[in-house]
Design an enzyme around this catalytic site. Sequence first.
Site, short mmCIF file in Angstrom:
data_model
loop_
_atom_site.label_atom_id
_atom_site.label_comp_id
_atom_site.label_asym_id
_atom_site.label_seq_id
_atom_site.Cartn_x
_atom_site.Cartn_y
_atom_site.Cartn_z
CB CYS A 1 44.54 39.70 29.88
SG CYS A 1 43.35 39.43 31.18
CB CYS B 1 39.37 37.49 34.07
SG CYS B 1 40.27 38.82 33.27
CB CYS C 1 34.89 43.61 26.10
SG CYS C 1 33.25 44.25 25.75
#
Lengths: 139, 405
Positions: A64, A107, A37
Site C-alpha cells: 500500500c 508498514c 500478506c
Amino acid sequence: MAYSEKVIDHYSNPKNVGTLDKGSKSVGTGLVGAPECGDVMRLQIQVDDSTGVITDAKFKTFGCGSAIASSSLATEWLKGKTVDQAMAIDNMDLVEELNLPPVKIHCSVLAEDAIKAAINDYRVKNGLEELVFEEKGVH
Amino acid sequence: MLKLPVYLDNNATTPMDPRVLETMIPYFTEHFGNAASRNHPFGWEAEEAVDYAREQVAALIGADPKEIIFTSGATEGDNLAIKGVYEMYASKGNHIITATTEHKAVLDTCKHIEKLGGEVTYLEVKEDGLIDLAELEAAIRPTTILVAIMYANNEIGVVQPIKEIAAIAKKHGVLFFSDAVQAVGKIPVDVIKDGIDLMAFTAHKMYGPKGIGALYVRRKNPRVKVTAQMDGGGHERGMRSGTLNVPGIVGFGKACEIAKKEMAEDASRLSKLRDKLENALLQIEESYVNGNREHRLPHVANISFKHVEGEGLLMGFNKNIALSSGSACTSASLEPSYVLKALGLGDDLAHSSLRFGLGRFTTEEQIDYTIEQITNTVLKLRDMSPLWEMYKEGIDLNSIEWAHH
C-alpha cells in the site's frame, strides 16, 4: 482513510526506486514480507568497505501507499549513514515522520526489518556474524 | 468536460436519481402523515402513497403488492428472512444451506442461527463463483428448511443459476430465499418465473434513497410466513412492526418504476462500457477477470493486476476515481476479500484486485479516463514492485520462503 501529505509525496515521487547488484560483496539485500500478506519490501544498501558508510540505497515495494512511503523514506535516511548508525533506525521514527495511523504501523516495522535484513546480508557476505534482532511483534 | 471525481463504486451505493428525490419531497413536509393513522386525511394520504409505492415495487419483481414487506434495507431483510423462517419453521427442521460468498448480512445471520442451535451448511463455490447444483442437492437433509443463495454477488457480479436452485429447493419441499440486492433493478428479476419464496432488496442500490428496502414473502404456492424480529404495532401484516418510512417508500416505489422502464436500456449501454473498460484493462500484461464472465451483471467487473497491491493501486487515482479493492490493508486482520479467496484465488491475486461498479450516470468519457489512469498506475507500480521484477526474471515466487507475519 486519508493519507498524510508526506505519504502521498513519497508515493507520488518515490525516492531511490531501483535495483543494486545483489551479487556484489559490497551490497546487502533485505527481502521481507510476503505476497499473501499484501506487503513485500526489498531494500538494498551499497556499503563503502573502507569506511562502513552506506553510499547508496535502493528499494522496490509491493504494498500500500504507506509501505511504499516507509521504504522510500528508509532509503533516504540510510544514505550517508554508517552501517552501525543504520542499525539504530527505529520503526517509530518512520511512523512519526510519515504520520502513519495505527493500522499502518506494520508498514514501518517491515521497513525496519528490511534494513536489518540488508545489513545482515552485507555482514554475512563479508565474513561477519549475523546479528540477532529483537522481534517487534506488531504484525 | 469531464467532471471529477468519477464514481465507479455503484455496488456499494448508487446516487439517487433526481426524479426519485422530486417524488419524495412532498412526503417530508405537506404529506407527513402516519400511514397507520386511519381517522384523518393526513393518514389517508400517507397510506395511499404507500399503497401506490407497494404496487410499483411489486411490479418490478412480478409480485403481488401484499407480498412486499417494507424494511430498513437489505441487512434487515436478510435477518428477517433467515431468522424469521428459522423460528417459524422450527417444528419442521433446523438446517439451512447457504454459500461462502454470501454477503456478511447473510453469513453472520447464519452464524447467529448456529449459536441458537441451528445447523448451517456453507457451500463452496466453483472457480467462477457459481455454486455447484449437485452439491446443493446433496446437502439437503430431511431437516433442511431453507436454502439462502444470493442472486448476484456484490464483489464479482456473478449471477447464480436462480431458477435451477429454486427447482431443487421446491423438489425437496425447502424454502428458497435470495438476497437480490445487486440484481433487482439491474437485470430482470421475477419471483414467479424464478421460483423465489423470499427475497431481500434495497432502494439505495437502484438509485433510490438509503434506509428503505423490502422483503418479498410469497403468499401462494406455498404460503410463506416469517416470525417478526421486532415487537410493536404489527405493521406489514405482522411481520415488521414500526411506523412506515413514507418518503423513503415513495422514493423506493419511484426508483422501481424507473428501473422497470429503463433497465433494459441501462443494461445494454453499461455492458458496452463495462466491456470496453474490461477489454482495455486486460491489455495490461498479467491481468485477470475474477468470476464467471458470461453469467454476470452487465455493469460489474472485478479485475486482478498481478504483482501490484490493490490499496497501493487505488492510491494512484482515488482522489479522482472512486473504486473498491479486494485488498484490505487497512483492516486489522489484513485479510483480503473472502469472496475472491472462495474462488480459489491466492492471497496475492486477491490483494491485487479492483472492483468496478458502473451505473446509470457513468459516461464513456469517464470510462476512457479510468482506463488511462489505471493503466498508468499499474505500470508505474510494477516498476516499483519487487515481485514484478522477480516474475520478469523468471523466478518462481512460490519457490521463495517468505517470512509470513
